[in-house]
Design a protein around this motif. Structure first.
Motif, short mmCIF file in Angstrom:
data_model
loop_
_atom_site.label_atom_id
_atom_site.label_comp_id
_atom_site.label_asym_id
_atom_site.label_seq_id
_atom_site.Cartn_x
_atom_site.Cartn_y
_atom_site.Cartn_z
N GLU A 78 55.15 62.26 69.20
CA GLU A 78 54.99 63.72 69.17
C GLU A 78 54.48 64.23 67.83
O GLU A 78 53.91 65.30 67.77
CB GLU A 78 56.29 64.41 69.56
N SER A 81 50.78 64.28 68.50
CA SER A 81 50.35 65.34 69.40
C SER A 81 50.53 66.71 68.76
O SER A 81 49.69 67.60 68.93
CB SER A 81 51.05 65.26 70.76
N HIS A 82 51.59 66.90 67.99
CA HIS A 82 51.78 68.18 67.31
C HIS A 82 50.78 68.37 66.17
O HIS A 82 50.38 69.49 65.88
CB HIS A 82 53.22 68.33 66.83
N TYR A 85 47.91 69.82 67.83
CA TYR A 85 48.11 71.24 68.14
C TYR A 85 48.01 72.12 66.90
O TYR A 85 48.02 73.34 67.00
CB TYR A 85 49.49 71.49 68.75
N THR A 87 50.36 71.96 64.46
CA THR A 87 51.71 72.22 63.99
C THR A 87 51.92 71.54 62.64
O THR A 87 51.76 70.33 62.54
CB THR A 87 52.76 71.67 64.98
N PHE A 92 57.49 70.75 62.25
CA PHE A 92 57.93 69.72 63.20
C PHE A 92 59.30 69.19 62.79
O PHE A 92 60.22 69.11 63.61
CB PHE A 92 56.90 68.59 63.25
#
Length: 133
Positions: A78, A81-82, A85, A87, A92
Motif C-alpha cells: 500500500e 499504491s498510495h 495516489y 499520498t 500514510f
C-alpha cells in the motif's frame, strides 16, 4: 472469551467491547489532524471505502504485531499504491498513529503501560518499514 496476551490485539479487543465501529472516530481524528486527507476521498461511496481501508489496515496491524503470516505485507504494497495516489508518506504513516490515538481514547483507563509500549514500538517499526520502501 480469553483476552489476548498480545497488547496490540488486546487494545482492539477492549475497543470492540466499547465501540461498535471505529471507522467514524478514526476518520474524524484523521481529518482534524490532516484536513488535506479529506479531499483524497470521493464524496459518493467514501464511507464504504473508509470502512474497508480501516479493516484491511487493522488486519495488517494485527499480523505485523503478531505472527506475521503475510497479511502485514499489505503495508508495504500500500505504500506504493498510495505513492501513486500522491499520498505523502508522512500521512500514510500518520494513519497508523491515528488508529492508536483513537483506540487510546475509546478504551480510556484500560490503556495500560504495556499497551502503550507495544503501540510505540509498533509505530516505530511501521515507520521504519515504510521508510525502507
Amino acid at each position: 472469551m480469553t483476552a489476548s496476551s498480545n497488547p496490540i490485539e488486546r487494545s482492539f479487543e477492549i475497543a470492540a467491547e466499547c465501540c461498535e465501529d471505529l471507522t467514524p472516530l478514526v476518520y474524524r481524528r484523521l481529518f482534524e489532524a490532516h484536513p488535506e486527507a479529506q479531499t483524497m476521498f470521493r464524496t459518493e461511496g467514501s464511507e464504504l471505502v473508509k470502512g474497508s481501508m480501516l479493516a484491511l489496515t487493522i488486519g495488517a496491524i494485527l499480523d505485523f504485531a503478531g505472527e506475521r503470516t503475510g497479511h502485514f505485507r499489505l503495508i508495504t504494497s500500500e505504500v506504493s499504491s498510495h505513492d501513486a495516489y500522491g499520498t505523502p508518506r508522512e500521512l500514510f504513516v500518520a494513519f497508523f498513529a491515528i488508529i492508536a490515538q483513537t483506540l487510546r481514547e475509546v478504551i480510556g483507563a484500560d490503556w495500560s503501560d504495556d499497551i502503550d509500549a507495544a503501540w510505540r514500538t509498533l509505530l516505530g517499526d511501521i515507520e521504519s518499514l515504510v521508510a525502507a520502501q
